[in-house]
Design a protein around this motif. Structure first.
Motif, mmCIF file in Angstrom:
data_model
loop_
_atom_site.group_PDB
_atom_site.id
_atom_site.type_symbol
_atom_site.label_atom_id
_atom_site.label_comp_id
_atom_site.label_asym_id
_atom_site.label_seq_id
_atom_site.Cartn_x
_atom_site.Cartn_y
_atom_site.Cartn_z
ATOM 1 N N TRP A 1 0.821 -1.215 0.000
ATOM 2 C CA TRP A 1 0.000 0.000 0.000
ATOM 3 C C TRP A 1 0.856 1.268 0.000
ATOM 4 O O TRP A 1 0.431 2.301 -0.517
ATOM 5 N N PHE A 2 2.059 1.191 0.562
ATOM 6 C CA PHE A 2 2.959 2.342 0.473
ATOM 7 C C PHE A 2 3.312 2.629 -0.984
ATOM 8 O O PHE A 2 3.271 3.788 -1.426
ATOM 9 N N VAL A 3 3.645 1.587 -1.717
ATOM 10 C CA VAL A 3 3.955 1.755 -3.141
ATOM 11 C C VAL A 3 2.724 2.258 -3.889
ATOM 12 O O VAL A 3 2.825 3.121 -4.776
ATOM 13 N N ALA A 4 1.549 1.740 -3.541
ATOM 14 C CA ALA A 4 0.313 2.180 -4.196
ATOM 15 C C ALA A 4 0.074 3.675 -3.970
ATOM 16 O O ALA A 4 -0.261 4.403 -4.908
ATOM 17 N N VAL A 5 0.254 4.147 -2.738
ATOM 18 C CA VAL A 5 0.050 5.569 -2.440
ATOM 19 C C VAL A 5 1.069 6.424 -3.182
ATOM 20 O O VAL A 5 0.733 7.494 -3.726
ATOM 21 N N ALA A 6 2.334 5.970 -3.233
ATOM 22 C CA ALA A 6 3.368 6.734 -3.931
ATOM 23 C C ALA A 6 3.062 6.840 -5.419
ATOM 24 O O ALA A 6 3.182 7.923 -6.017
ATOM 25 N N LEU A 7 2.658 5.740 -6.025
ATOM 26 C CA LEU A 7 2.312 5.772 -7.447
ATOM 27 C C LEU A 7 1.090 6.655 -7.699
ATOM 28 O O LEU A 7 1.035 7.417 -8.670
ATOM 29 N N PHE A 8 0.121 6.553 -6.819
ATOM 30 C CA PHE A 8 -1.086 7.367 -6.953
ATOM 31 C C PHE A 8 -0.748 8.852 -6.861
ATOM 32 O O PHE A 8 -1.209 9.665 -7.668
ATOM 33 N N ALA A 9 0.078 9.204 -5.872
ATOM 34 C CA ALA A 9 0.473 10.606 -5.715
ATOM 35 C C ALA A 9 1.217 11.112 -6.937
ATOM 36 O O ALA A 9 1.068 12.273 -7.338
ATOM 37 N N SER A 10 2.004 10.243 -7.558
ATOM 38 C CA SER A 10 2.770 10.673 -8.737
ATOM 39 C C SER A 10 1.860 10.960 -9.920
ATOM 40 O O SER A 10 2.193 11.783 -10.772
ATOM 41 N N THR A 11 0.717 10.310 -9.989
ATOM 42 C CA THR A 11 -0.181 10.518 -11.131
ATOM 43 C C THR A 11 -1.017 11.781 -10.990
ATOM 44 O O THR A 11 -1.536 12.289 -11.989
ATOM 45 N N VAL A 12 -1.163 12.283 -9.772
ATOM 46 C CA VAL A 12 -2.047 13.439 -9.549
ATOM 47 C C VAL A 12 -1.312 14.557 -8.819
ATOM 48 O O VAL A 12 -1.893 15.279 -8.016
ATOM 49 N N SER A 13 -0.031 14.717 -9.087
ATOM 50 C CA SER A 13 0.773 15.742 -8.417
ATOM 51 C C SER A 13 0.130 17.121 -8.597
ATOM 52 O O SER A 13 -0.367 17.441 -9.680
ATOM 53 N N PRO A 14 0.151 17.960 -7.551
ATOM 54 C CA PRO A 14 -0.518 19.273 -7.631
ATOM 55 C C PRO A 14 -0.060 20.129 -8.793
ATOM 56 O O PRO A 14 -0.856 20.837 -9.416
ATOM 57 N N TYR A 15 1.227 20.070 -9.113
ATOM 58 C CA TYR A 15 1.728 20.966 -10.165
ATOM 59 C C TYR A 15 1.168 20.632 -11.540
ATOM 60 O O TYR A 15 1.211 21.459 -12.449
ATOM 61 N N GLU A 16 0.642 19.419 -11.714
ATOM 62 C CA GLU A 16 0.080 19.052 -13.018
ATOM 63 C C GLU A 16 -1.062 19.980 -13.418
ATOM 64 O O GLU A 16 -1.097 20.505 -14.538
ATOM 65 N N VAL A 17 -2.013 20.171 -12.494
ATOM 66 C CA VAL A 17 -3.171 21.000 -12.846
ATOM 67 C C VAL A 17 -2.800 22.477 -12.909
ATOM 68 O O VAL A 17 -3.359 23.229 -13.708
ATOM 69 N N PHE A 18 -1.860 22.911 -12.045
ATOM 70 C CA PHE A 18 -1.411 24.304 -12.121
ATOM 71 C C PHE A 18 -0.765 24.577 -13.476
ATOM 72 O O PHE A 18 -1.027 25.595 -14.118
ATOM 73 N N PHE A 19 0.109 23.662 -13.895
ATOM 74 C CA PHE A 19 0.792 23.838 -15.173
ATOM 75 C C PHE A 19 -0.197 23.758 -16.333
ATOM 76 O O PHE A 19 -0.144 24.553 -17.278
ATOM 77 N N PHE A 20 -1.114 22.808 -16.270
ATOM 78 C CA PHE A 20 -2.041 22.594 -17.377
ATOM 79 C C PHE A 20 -2.956 23.801 -17.571
ATOM 80 O O PHE A 20 -3.123 24.293 -18.692
ATOM 81 N N SER A 21 -3.540 24.299 -16.485
ATOM 82 C CA SER A 21 -4.454 25.432 -16.622
ATOM 83 C C SER A 21 -3.701 26.707 -16.986
ATOM 84 O O SER A 21 -4.168 27.507 -17.808
#
Length: 408
Positions: free
Chosen positions: A183-203
């Motif tokens: 589950w630690f690996v699952a949370v890390a992978l999940f966090a990598s897919t939805v990093s905050p800077y993604e939406v800031f950069f995209f918008s």
């Protein structure tokens, strides 16, 4: 080809989130230890980031303003300041890790210590951000990141049991390593897919490209092409590591080990392509995180911002950008391992995720900004379910990190 070029903003955003220096190793480590048992995490991440990136793109296109700009106005300066501080710190740490990734890729190519490459990598990132037009930057580095498709090619060339690989993707198993580590690996992978800077950069990128309401289809194509491509690239890393390392239960910890199966399958040309891919994705992620940190600060304080604005008119925006790069160099020159640094960043990113995604959901339902383009019931249902997953990951991140010793 025209659609792909139109979607390069989404590709560059997705590469920054799905495939950066930490994910190059973390995704491969997941495949080596657990096989395809984390494939579902990437699928959930792709669906979720597509839902929220679609909201962020719609906000930018209809209102003509970036997400963080509206978060301060809609939720007030105190809430927005908390969001800014948390996301800015995480993004700058990520920027440091990406600069380290560029340096590690150059080390693989030349044999020269990665520490000697760090200042040069930062200088190159700064020059691109300073001089290259936004549209050219996104197309060059968004498309260059697709070099990571060499892992999908290698998967075909390796002795892959496709039936077993597919079956493994449907089985959630700890593979003898214990559920806390899984589950630690699952949370890390999940966090990598939805990093905050993604939406800031995209918008913010949508505002840079001057999207209007007529560009909503273009914004959606960026989302529906770019982010699934990023997810596919990350899935290819997991699959190659599953085939090459999972039978022996090996533990990976370097880019050289990540690239080895590609060299085995495709020879020297494959290795060269893998190193080029490592350079392209980490450099692209460094561009994205550098801009995202500066975007967030400038939008909160109401400064002039953007690559379309001359450096003299947007001096504070460019100053924040430069400060972020310098802080990244300083962190790396302490000899901290860039991969380890990114692993810590992923845990911190998971903790602050709700601060980013809840405001997006709020703004996407505000008719003051979007008129009749607000979320429909389906968008809100998907957004609410995904927000619950984000909160769960946020709550679980630090306890899992402690219990597993950061996955070690």
């Amino acid at each position: 080809m025209r659609k792909l070029l139109a979607a390069t903003l989404g590709v560059l955003s997705a590469i920054g989130g799905f495939v950066d220096i930490g994910d190059l190793v973390a995704a491969s480590q997941a495949g080596a230890l657990f096989g395809m048992a984390h494939a579902w995490v990437l699928l959930v991440g792709v669906v979720g980031i597509c839902a929220y990136a679609d909201m962020a793109g719609r906000i930018a296109a209809v209102s003509g303003r970036a997400v963080f700009d509206l978060v301060r106005e809609r939720l007030g300066p105190r809430v927005a300041l908390l969001n800014l501080v948390a996301s800015w710190l995480v993004t700058v740490v990520t920027l440091a890790a990406e600069l380290g990734g560029v340096a590690l890729a150059l080390h693989l190519a030349t044999g020269v210590s990665h520490l000697l490459w760090v200042p040069l990598a930062a200088l190159a990132v700064w020059l691109v951000l300073w001089r290259m037009r936004f549209e050219l930057m996104e197309r060059v580095f968004g498309l260059a990141g697709l070099a990571l498709l060499v892992f999908a090619v290698a998967l075909v060339a390796l002795p892959t049991d496709w039936a077993e690989l597919g079956q493994g993707a449907w089985q959630v198993s700890s593979a003898g390593h214990g559920w806390p580590l899984y589950w630690f690996v699952a949370v890390a992978l999940f966090a990598s897919t939805v990093s905050p800077y993604e939406v800031f950069f995209f918008s913010s990128g949508g505002v840079e490209e001057r999207w209007g309401a007529a560009d909503l289809a273009r914004a959606r194509s960026n989302v529906l092409i770019g982010f699934p491509v990023g997810g596919f690239l990350a899935l290819s890393l997991i699959a190659v590591a599953t085939v090459a390392y999972h039978p022996s239960d090996a533990s990976l910890g370097s880019l050289g080990e990540v690239a080895r199966p590609v060299a085995t399958a495709l020879g020297g040309a494959g290795l060269a392509a893998a190193v080029l891919a490592f350079f392209a994705v980490t450099f692209g992620a460094a561009l994205e995180t550098g801009l995202s940190a500066a975007y967030a600060a400038a939008q909160y304080f109401g400064w002039q911002w953007g690559k379309r604005v001359s450096p003299r008119e947007a001096a504070r925006f460019h100053s924040v950008l430069l400060v972020g790069l310098l802080l990244g160099v300083v962190m790396l020159m302490t000899t901290v391992d860039p991969v380890r640094l990114t692993e810590y960043m992923l845990v911190l990113s998971a903790v602050v995720l709700p601060l980013t995604y809840l405001p997006i959901l709020v703004v996407a339902n505000d008719r003051t900004y979007l008129g009749d383009r607000v979320n429909g019931w389906w968008n809100n249902l998907l957004g609410a379910v995904f927000l619950l997953l984000i909160v769960a990951a946020s709550v679980a991140a630090i306890p899992l990190a402690i219990v597993t010793g950061m996955g070690r």
